[in-house]
Motif scaffolding. Structure first.
Motif, PDB file in Angstrom:
ATOM      1  N   HIS A   1      -1.833   3.243  -1.911  1.00  0.00           N
ATOM      2  CA  HIS A   1      -3.120   2.846  -1.332  1.00  0.00           C
ATOM      3  C   HIS A   1      -2.915   2.202   0.034  1.00  0.00           C
ATOM      4  CE1 HIS A   1      -7.453   1.834  -2.323  1.00  0.00           C
ATOM      5  NE2 HIS A   1      -7.267   1.193  -1.175  1.00  0.00           N
TER       6      HIS A   1
ATOM      7  N   GLU B   1     -11.936   5.719  -2.209  1.00  0.00           N
ATOM      8  CA  GLU B   1     -12.046   4.786  -3.274  1.00  0.00           C
ATOM      9  C   GLU B   1     -13.507   4.539  -3.577  1.00  0.00           C
ATOM     10  OE1 GLU B   1     -10.135   1.599  -0.324  1.00  0.00           O
ATOM     11  OE2 GLU B   1     -10.844   0.643  -2.142  1.00  0.00           O
TER      12      GLU B   1
ATOM     13  N   HIS C   1      -4.678   2.372   4.282  1.00  0.00           N
ATOM     14  CA  HIS C   1      -5.705   2.957   5.149  1.00  0.00           C
ATOM     15  C   HIS C   1      -5.116   3.264   6.514  1.00  0.00           C
ATOM     16  CE1 HIS C   1      -8.897   2.212   2.218  1.00  0.00           C
ATOM     17  NE2 HIS C   1      -8.284   1.062   1.974  1.00  0.00           N
TER      18      HIS C   1
ATOM     19  N   ASP D   1      -2.357  -1.596   0.444  1.00  0.00           N
ATOM     20  CA  ASP D   1      -3.719  -1.734   0.962  1.00  0.00           C
ATOM     21  C   ASP D   1      -3.722  -2.030   2.468  1.00  0.00           C
ATOM     22  OD1 ASP D   1      -6.453  -1.553   0.769  1.00  0.00           O
ATOM     23  OD2 ASP D   1      -6.760  -3.551  -0.052  1.00  0.00           O
TER      24      ASP D   1
ATOM     25  N   HIS E   1      -7.148  -0.239  -8.110  1.00  0.00           N
ATOM     26  CA  HIS E   1      -6.276  -0.582  -6.992  1.00  0.00           C
ATOM     27  C   HIS E   1      -6.311  -2.089  -6.716  1.00  0.00           C
ATOM     28  CE1 HIS E   1      -7.126  -1.740  -2.836  1.00  0.00           C
ATOM     29  NE2 HIS E   1      -8.381  -1.434  -3.050  1.00  0.00           N
TER      30      HIS E   1
HETATM   31 ZN   LIG Z   1      -8.672   0.156   0.086  1.00  0.00          ZN
END
Ligand SMILES: [Zn+2]
Length: 257
Positions: free
Chosen positions: A6, A94, A8, A204, A154
């Protein structure tokens, strides 16, 4: 084969040095990463980022904090994208519920989330969940629409009791920087009580920096700090933990190779 399940990487925070950030991750032994999307506004960007770099996979969905009252009306766009089955698509997400930061009322969030779970089932894809202060709502959605291809909560943060409710419903838990903070004692204890077979590693990025990196942009290479802490908590060697985690990523995200 460790994967950051996970991050971005499509976010503008990485526009200046995306290749270097990925280079550091590969250098650190991270095999690849999954980029979840947040909504129609970044679907194309996520797909494009994954096309430009090796071993990046993506998920498509509506994040509750980026959703609006128009989102339900755009579910057909998500459906046609899933139907087109672009290369490197591995999940729906997500999606989820946020009891703190979403502009949408909880009943609308639940509807949007449930519709995405149904789409995931239709296309036999796993789901990546974002969930904050709404665990019991997600339990009932999971009971209404049990997931055929499973999913992951997550950035898991919560008690062992909450963790067990997810395990019982077939989900995996994403372990991130949270466990590197001593004060997160409840989550650390929960992770110690969960079978290793049901954990995934994540950063994350650019959010959730591990302890010692507060206020800085997070990046996938820092998976290693989470891994280190996980080995410490479970009192296992990193070889043993990496082996299990690698099996988990591939078992859930069956389209990863
Ligand atoms: Zn996220």
């Amino acid at each position: 084969m460790l994967i950051d399940s996970h991050c971005h990487l499509d976010f503008p925070q990485f526009d200046g040095d995306r290749a270097e950030v990925l280079g550091r991750a590969y250098q650190a032994g991270i095999h690849g990463a999954i980029i979840p999307s947040v909504g129609p506004e970044n679907w194309a960007r996520v797909i494009d980022t994954c096309r430009q770099h090796p071993r990046l996979w993506f998920a498509l969905g509506f994040h509750p904090c980026f959703a609006s009252s128009d989102s339900v009306g755009q579910l057909n766009r998500l459906q046609s994208l899933l139907d087109a089955n672009p290369r490197n698509l591995v999940a729906v997400g997500e999606c989820g519920l946020d009891g703190v930061a979403s502009a949408l009322p909880m009943d609308q969030q639940q509807r949007l989330c449930l519709e995405q779970m149904a789409l995931a089932n239709r296309f036999r894809l796993p789901v990546i969940f974002h969930i904050r202060k709404a665990h019991h709502h997600l339990f009932s959605l999971l009971d209404r629409e049990p997931l055929k291809a499973g999913g992951v909560v997550h950035g898991f943060s919560g008690s062992l009791e909450v963790a067990r409710e997810y395990l019982r419903r077939g989900l995996y838990l994403g372990v991130g920087g949270v466990i590197t903070y001593q004060r997160a004692s409840k989550t650390r204890a929960a992770i110690q009580g969960v079978p290793l077979e049901r954990l995934l590693l994540e950063t994350d990025s650019p959010d959730m920096p591990p302890c010692g990196y507060q206020g800085l942009r997070n990046e996938p290479a820092r998976c290693l700090l989470v891994l280190q802490e996980l080995c410490h908590l479970l009192d296992l060697s990193s070889v043993a933990v990496v082996k299990k985690l690698s099996e988990n990523h591939v078992r859930l995200f069956t389209r990863i190779s």
